[in-house]
Write a protein that holds these residues in place. Structure first.
Motif, PDB file in Angstrom:
ATOM      1  N   ILE A   1       0.837  -1.207   0.000  1.00 40.47           N
ATOM      2  CA  ILE A   1       0.000   0.000   0.000  1.00 40.47           C
ATOM      3  C   ILE A   1       0.869   1.253   0.000  1.00 40.47           C
ATOM      4  O   ILE A   1       0.533   2.263  -0.645  1.00 40.47           O
ATOM      5  CB  ILE A   1      -0.940  -0.015   1.215  1.00 40.47           C
ATOM      6  CG1 ILE A   1      -1.971  -1.132   1.057  1.00 40.47           C
ATOM      7  CG2 ILE A   1      -1.641   1.333   1.386  1.00 40.47           C
ATOM      8  CD1 ILE A   1      -2.907  -1.274   2.241  1.00 40.47           C
ATOM      9  N   GLN A   2       2.008   1.205   0.681  1.00 39.68           N
ATOM     10  CA  GLN A   2       2.902   2.357   0.694  1.00 39.68           C
ATOM     11  C   GLN A   2       3.534   2.604  -0.675  1.00 39.68           C
ATOM     12  O   GLN A   2       4.032   3.707  -0.936  1.00 39.68           O
ATOM     13  CB  GLN A   2       3.991   2.146   1.756  1.00 39.68           C
ATOM     14  CG  GLN A   2       3.470   2.213   3.184  1.00 39.68           C
ATOM     15  CD  GLN A   2       4.525   1.873   4.207  1.00 39.68           C
ATOM     16  OE1 GLN A   2       5.645   1.447   3.865  1.00 39.68           O
ATOM     17  NE2 GLN A   2       4.202   2.067   5.495  1.00 39.68           N
ATOM     18  N   GLN A   3       3.554   1.580  -1.531  1.00 40.69           N
ATOM     19  CA  GLN A   3       4.109   1.751  -2.873  1.00 40.69           C
ATOM     20  C   GLN A   3       3.091   2.318  -3.873  1.00 40.69           C
ATOM     21  O   GLN A   3       3.468   2.641  -4.997  1.00 40.69           O
ATOM     22  CB  GLN A   3       4.605   0.389  -3.389  1.00 40.69           C
ATOM     23  CG  GLN A   3       5.765  -0.180  -2.585  1.00 40.69           C
ATOM     24  CD  GLN A   3       6.171  -1.552  -3.067  1.00 40.69           C
ATOM     25  OE1 GLN A   3       5.657  -2.069  -4.066  1.00 40.69           O
ATOM     26  NE2 GLN A   3       7.125  -2.179  -2.351  1.00 40.69           N
ATOM     27  N   LEU A   4       1.850   2.427  -3.462  1.00 44.24           N
ATOM     28  CA  LEU A   4       0.810   2.951  -4.352  1.00 44.24           C
ATOM     29  C   LEU A   4       1.021   4.436  -4.601  1.00 44.24           C
ATOM     30  O   LEU A   4       1.649   5.144  -3.776  1.00 44.24           O
ATOM     31  CB  LEU A   4      -0.567   2.732  -3.738  1.00 44.24           C
ATOM     32  CG  LEU A   4      -1.031   1.283  -3.560  1.00 44.24           C
ATOM     33  CD1 LEU A   4      -2.379   1.254  -2.833  1.00 44.24           C
ATOM     34  CD2 LEU A   4      -1.150   0.583  -4.904  1.00 44.24           C
ATOM     35  N   PRO A   5       0.509   4.974  -5.717  1.00 45.27           N
ATOM     36  CA  PRO A   5       0.546   6.431  -5.927  1.00 45.27           C
ATOM     37  C   PRO A   5      -0.164   7.158  -4.785  1.00 45.27           C
ATOM     38  O   PRO A   5      -1.067   6.609  -4.131  1.00 45.27           O
ATOM     39  CB  PRO A   5      -0.191   6.606  -7.263  1.00 45.27           C
ATOM     40  CG  PRO A   5      -0.053   5.294  -7.954  1.00 45.27           C
ATOM     41  CD  PRO A   5      -0.070   4.259  -6.876  1.00 45.27           C
ATOM     42  N   LYS A   6       0.227   8.395  -4.571  1.00 38.08           N
ATOM     43  CA  LYS A   6      -0.297   9.153  -3.424  1.00 38.08           C
ATOM     44  C   LYS A   6      -1.818   9.265  -3.456  1.00 38.08           C
ATOM     45  O   LYS A   6      -2.467   9.051  -2.413  1.00 38.08           O
ATOM     46  CB  LYS A   6       0.343  10.549  -3.429  1.00 38.08           C
ATOM     47  CG  LYS A   6       0.014  11.373  -2.192  1.00 38.08           C
ATOM     48  CD  LYS A   6       0.601  10.749  -0.940  1.00 38.08           C
ATOM     49  CE  LYS A   6       0.404  11.678   0.274  1.00 38.08           C
ATOM     50  NZ  LYS A   6       0.853  11.048   1.541  1.00 38.08           N
ATOM     51  N   PRO A   7      -2.490   9.584  -4.585  1.00 32.02           N
ATOM     52  CA  PRO A   7      -3.950   9.640  -4.576  1.00 32.02           C
ATOM     53  C   PRO A   7      -4.590   8.296  -4.212  1.00 32.02           C
ATOM     54  O   PRO A   7      -5.559   8.259  -3.446  1.00 32.02           O
ATOM     55  CB  PRO A   7      -4.296  10.055  -6.008  1.00 32.02           C
ATOM     56  CG  PRO A   7      -3.102  10.771  -6.495  1.00 32.02           C
ATOM     57  CD  PRO A   7      -1.944  10.057  -5.874  1.00 32.02           C
ATOM     58  N   ASN A   8      -4.050   7.203  -4.723  1.00 32.15           N
ATOM     59  CA  ASN A   8      -4.594   5.890  -4.388  1.00 32.15           C
ATOM     60  C   ASN A   8      -4.392   5.569  -2.916  1.00 32.15           C
ATOM     61  O   ASN A   8      -5.298   5.028  -2.244  1.00 32.15           O
ATOM     62  CB  ASN A   8      -3.926   4.813  -5.243  1.00 32.15           C
ATOM     63  CG  ASN A   8      -4.165   5.009  -6.734  1.00 32.15           C
ATOM     64  OD1 ASN A   8      -3.699   5.984  -7.314  1.00 32.15           O
ATOM     65  ND2 ASN A   8      -4.883   4.088  -7.365  1.00 32.15           N
TER      66      ASN A   8
END
Length: 490
Positions: free
Chosen positions: A410-417
């Motif tokens: 989850i920490q690797q997801l883009p900031k909006p996601n």
């Protein structure tokens, strides 16, 4: 003696032979003499001699008085029939035929067969409900009158499954079907109607044009083709001014030059309009077309709004927190689809939205619109490239290792996601706090939001297996949301 015989023979040759006739010869000569005596003048004898010769219809000769003698009268009838080039119409007696009117001036009608008392005149076909109406001749007795001038008559097998059916199409576009159980009766009426059509059309010089739903004849201007005193043999229907008849009389439409010119003009105007139309960017700058909210990339929408969480998601979650946490079946019960679509349209077209308005009082409409927003994303909240890593992570049996793996993904997801996911799961955690009242469990929420928040880019695998993993991933993140999103440190 020989000289005497020769002289007698020469004298006999000089004298005319005696008139010796048989009885038949004398009677024939007497008839000829009676004919000569019956003629009163040389002009009468001339007319009698010419009556046996067919005159050319193209040459106009002065008409001479017709003798009232019975023999002469019959001879003159032969002359007139030959000059007119068609036989006089023989009117049929009335008869019951099955009639169906399938079109009225080009407008289609329901086909209803009715037995009608049918009468044929020189230029009309009359339909009566029964024979008594025809004999009574009352003003309202006629059911329908078909003008035969300029009509088209053809046998048809496509318009009806009945046998012995022929169709009459008038010059105003009305269509009638006539049928008889007897093939001979139908054939007699077909040929009689066709002969009436031909004779009335020739007699009227090509048939006057009529207005639809009216018996009013349109005047022919002298500039129109075919106007004037042309002979019947040289008159031809002009396809330009008989377009309405040709349209119904042939299977292929015949277009005039004016029609093709109009079509070319329309095409040219459309081309100019397409070339001169403004670009999408210009329309957006003028405010005529606004950027959509539903169906827009999550990162693009957040960049446009200057946030990391779309405003619409924030508004929906706030509305559910305010008046939906204790509602039975929240997120599981579907709202009214028409109202949801109306809400979607308003969100895409307007900036200001008040979910506290009375038209959005049903909280299931708000939750339905929120789920629709996630389903309309071009790429889901869990991006495509993270689908398989999350599936592998949820298969881990050791609890702490599973939590750390999911948290790292989850920490690797883009900031909006990432921020949207954190806000959504923290809200769903609050929904679970009222599970006794809203009757929603982690498993129920996982079933609702599993296929809504993530799906594979290609449906190559087993859909049922993928759905199981989708539900398990959402359910696991919801249970461990405090640890995964550090909610205690908020």
């Amino acid at each position: 003696m020989a000289g005497t015989r020769i002289s007698n023979l020469q004298s006999a040759a000089k004298q005319p032979p005696p008139l010796i006739q048989s009885p038949q010869r004398s009677s024939a000569q007497g008839a000829v003499q009676m004919r000569i005596k019956s003629a009163q003048s040389s002009g009468d004898r001339l007319s009698q001699s010419k009556s046996m010769v067919l005159q050319d219809s193209s040459t106009e000769l002065p008409q001479k008085p017709i003798s009232r003698h019975r023999r002469n009268q019959s001879q003159h009838n032969v002359v007139v029939a030959g000059a007119a080039t068609f036989e006089p119409l023989v009117e049929l007696k009335g008869e019951h035929l099955n009639v169906a009117k399938i079109s009225d001036s080009g407008k289609k009608q329901r086909k209803n067969w009715t037995s009608m008392w049918t009468m044929l005149t020189s230029d009309q076909l009359l339909f009566y409900k029964d024979k008594q109406q025809e004999t009574a001749l009352k003003p309202g007795g006629k059911t329908d009158v078909v003008q035969l001038c300029g009509a088209v008559v053809d046998w048809t097998t496509e318009k009806s499954s009945r046998k012995n059916v022929f169709q009459i199409t008038t010059n105003t576009g009305s269509e009638y079907l006539l049928q008889s159980e007897s093939s001979s009766t139908a054939s007699i009426w077909f040929h009689a109607v066709r002969k009436a059509v031909n004779s009335s059309t020739k007699a009227d010089g090509g048939c006057p044009l009529r207005r639809s739903n009216s018996t009013e004849c349109l005047p022919r201007h002298s500039s129109l083709p075919g106007y004037g005193s042309a002979s019947p043999s040289t008159k031809q229907r002009n396809p330009v001014h008989r377009r309405s008849i040709n349209m119904f009389g042939s299977s292929k439409l015949k277009h005039s030059t004016s029609d093709s010119a109009d079509k070319n003009g329309v095409k040219n105007r459309l081309k100019k309009f397409i070339i001169r139309r403004p670009s999408m960017k210009t329309l957006q700058e003028k405010g005529l077309i606004k950027d959509r909210v539903f169906g827009c990339q999550l990162s693009t929408l957040c960049e446009r709004e200057g946030t990391t969480v779309p405003k619409f998601i924030q508004m929906c979650l706030d509305a559910v927190d305010k008046r939906g946490l204790e509602v039975d079946g929240i997120y599981r019960v579907s709202g009214n689809l028409a109202t949801i679509q109306k809400l979607r349209f308003i969100v895409d077209q307007e900036d200001d939205l008040d979910l506290d308005h009375s038209q959005w009082e049903d909280i299931h409409v708000v939750t339905g619109a929120l789920k629709l927003f996630f389903r309309e994303l071009p790429e889901p909240l869990f991006p495509f490239r993270f689908f398989q890593p999350f599936v592998e992570a949820v298969k881990i049996k050791e609890s702490k290792h599973k939590i750390q793996t999911v948290k790292k993904l989850i920490q690797q997801l883009p900031k909006p996601n990432q921020d949207t996911m954190k806000l959504l799961f923290s809200h769903l955690h609050r929904v679970l706090a009222f599970s006794r009242k809203n009757l929603m469990s982690t498993q129920g929420i996982g079933i609702v939001f599993g296929p809504t928040l993530m799906w594979p880019e290609l449906d190559a695998g087993n859909m049922a297996v993928n759905m199981v993993y989708q539900n398990q991933i959402v359910e696991f993140i919801l249970i461990e949301s405090q640890e995964i999103f550090n909610l205690d440190r908020k």
